[in-house]
Scaffold this motif. Structure first.
Motif, mmCIF file in Angstrom:
data_model
loop_
_atom_site.group_PDB
_atom_site.id
_atom_site.type_symbol
_atom_site.label_atom_id
_atom_site.label_comp_id
_atom_site.label_asym_id
_atom_site.label_seq_id
_atom_site.Cartn_x
_atom_site.Cartn_y
_atom_site.Cartn_z
ATOM 1 N N ARG A 215 41.474 16.420 28.915
ATOM 2 C CA ARG A 215 42.812 16.286 29.508
ATOM 3 C C ARG A 215 42.714 16.038 31.005
ATOM 4 O O ARG A 215 43.478 15.232 31.572
ATOM 5 C CB ARG A 215 43.641 17.537 29.215
ATOM 6 C CG ARG A 215 45.117 17.427 29.613
ATOM 7 C CD ARG A 215 45.920 18.540 28.961
ATOM 8 N NE ARG A 215 45.359 19.841 29.266
ATOM 9 C CZ ARG A 215 45.650 20.551 30.365
ATOM 10 N NH1 ARG A 215 46.510 20.064 31.250
ATOM 11 N NH2 ARG A 215 45.110 21.719 30.569
ATOM 12 N N ALA A 216 41.782 16.701 31.687
ATOM 13 C CA ALA A 216 41.607 16.479 33.121
ATOM 14 C C ALA A 216 41.220 15.027 33.399
ATOM 15 O O ALA A 216 41.759 14.385 34.308
ATOM 16 C CB ALA A 216 40.539 17.425 33.668
ATOM 17 N N ILE A 217 40.290 14.483 32.607
ATOM 18 C CA ILE A 217 39.864 13.096 32.806
ATOM 19 C C ILE A 217 41.012 12.145 32.513
ATOM 20 O O ILE A 217 41.215 11.150 33.227
ATOM 21 C CB ILE A 217 38.643 12.791 31.927
ATOM 22 C CG1 ILE A 217 37.440 13.634 32.389
ATOM 23 C CG2 ILE A 217 38.293 11.303 31.986
ATOM 24 C CD1 ILE A 217 36.257 13.584 31.449
ATOM 25 N N ALA A 218 41.793 12.443 31.463
ATOM 26 C CA ALA A 218 42.936 11.587 31.138
ATOM 27 C C ALA A 218 43.959 11.576 32.264
ATOM 28 O O ALA A 218 44.511 10.524 32.605
ATOM 29 C CB ALA A 218 43.581 12.067 29.839
ATOM 30 N N LEU A 219 44.204 12.731 32.857
ATOM 31 C CA LEU A 219 45.165 12.802 33.952
ATOM 32 C C LEU A 219 44.661 12.030 35.172
ATOM 33 O O LEU A 219 45.445 11.355 35.857
ATOM 34 C CB LEU A 219 45.443 14.260 34.318
ATOM 35 C CG LEU A 219 46.236 15.067 33.288
ATOM 36 C CD1 LEU A 219 46.263 16.541 33.672
ATOM 37 C CD2 LEU A 219 47.665 14.535 33.158
ATOM 38 N N LEU A 220 43.373 12.105 35.459
ATOM 39 C CA LEU A 220 42.811 11.356 36.582
ATOM 40 C C LEU A 220 42.853 9.855 36.323
ATOM 41 O O LEU A 220 43.015 9.054 37.245
ATOM 42 C CB LEU A 220 41.370 11.797 36.842
ATOM 43 C CG LEU A 220 41.197 13.159 37.508
ATOM 44 C CD1 LEU A 220 39.748 13.622 37.433
ATOM 45 C CD2 LEU A 220 41.664 13.115 38.966
#
Length: 299
Positions: A215-220
């Protein structure tokens, strides 16, 4: 459409799922691994691709309107380190070629918390200068080289680089006997009813559950704007093996293996400030989720 190379691996698959959950169309590449995880089945387009094949890589752009790339594909070193570096460098350069040729908006690439090895400050923050230090693994050495290769290759292209300094990740699809993180072997010892690995309760460090990392990578990848080109990706706190052992009802040796001290972990203030990311899984929730997953899946 967003391209995730290595998208059937642990981090790639969870990144793809998070992107789908955010409403984006996703195409993932796979080379050696062909089985689509249950949480991606019927939701994602899968392209068989050897990322070292430049022509085949660029041909993806003829079949899909790709707007962003998350490059997570990588290999495992064998006996000859030159072969490993050649393979993964070729894959990276082909991905960068594609990013420039397709004029994508953003190119995110996997680096590692290992780039900080040698820095005594805790926690590790993106503003620290990377030290010249002996590195314990070929993968970390390559990830450290990935950063300037990416930022210099994309300079002036209009493509925004996003270097992902990824922490210690575990969860569904991880190798149950991972040599890189003691948590999967610890959980699997509890599932088997066998003796846990030799760990001390107060040792630990950086740990992040795979759905949170994805999720962190998707948000970035999808944020409207980013103020930096480098971000730590992890939980933002230090964990101990004793916290996991308590949930799993396992006994570990007390104290620390090497006496007093601190274990490093990644600060994620920059990630949170620019995307609003906060981990959703604490120790108990991550263990419960993983145990439920393993009840129906081999890894």
């Amino acid at each position: 459409m967003i391209l995730v190379t290595g998208g059937l691996g642990m981090i790639g698959a969870h990144t793809a799922r998070a992107l789908l959950d955010l409403g984006h169309d996703v195409v993932v590449t796979a080379h050696r691994r062909g089985e689509v995880p249950a949480f991606l089945a019927g939701r994602v387009t899968v392209e068989a691709l050897d990322v070292t094949d430049r022509a085949a890589f660029l041909a993806l752009g003829e079949r899909h309107a790709i707007t962003d790339i998350v490059h997570l594909a990588g290999s495992i070193p064998g006996e000859n380190p030159v072969d490993f570096f050649r393979t993964d460098t070729a894959g990276l350069l082909n991905a960068l070629d594609a990013a420039r040729a397709w004029g994508v908006r953003r190119f995110a690439v996997a680096s590692s918390l290992g780039v900080y090895f040698g820095r005594p400050e805790i926690p590790w923050t993106e503003g620290l200068s990377l030290p010249t230090a002996a590195l314990p693994h070929l993968i970390i050495a390559f990830k450290k080289a990935v950063e300037p290769l990416t930022t210099h290759s994309l300079a002036g292209s209009g493509v925004q680089p996003v270097v992902l300094r990824i922490g210690t990740i575990w969860g569904p699809l991880v190798d149950p006997e991972s040599p890189f993180c003691p948590i999967p072997p610890l959980v699997n010892a509890a599932l088997r009813g066998s003796e846990p690995p030799t760990l001390h309760a107060e040792d630990g460090g950086d740990v992040c559950y795979a759905p949170d990392a994805g999720r962190a990578i998707a948000l970035l990848t999808t944020a409207e704007t980013l103020r930096h080109d480098t971000y730590n990706v992890s939980s933002g706190r230090r964990f101990t093996y004793g916290e996991f052992a308590e949930v799993l009802k396992l006994d570990l040796a007390p104290g620390r293996a090497n006496g007093p001290g601190e274990d490093p972990y990644l600060d994620i203030s920059r990630l949170t400030e620019d995307t609003g990311f906060k981990p959703q899984f604490d120790v108990a929730a991550s263990v419960a989720d993983y145990v439920a997953w393993r009840a129906e899946h081999p890894r």
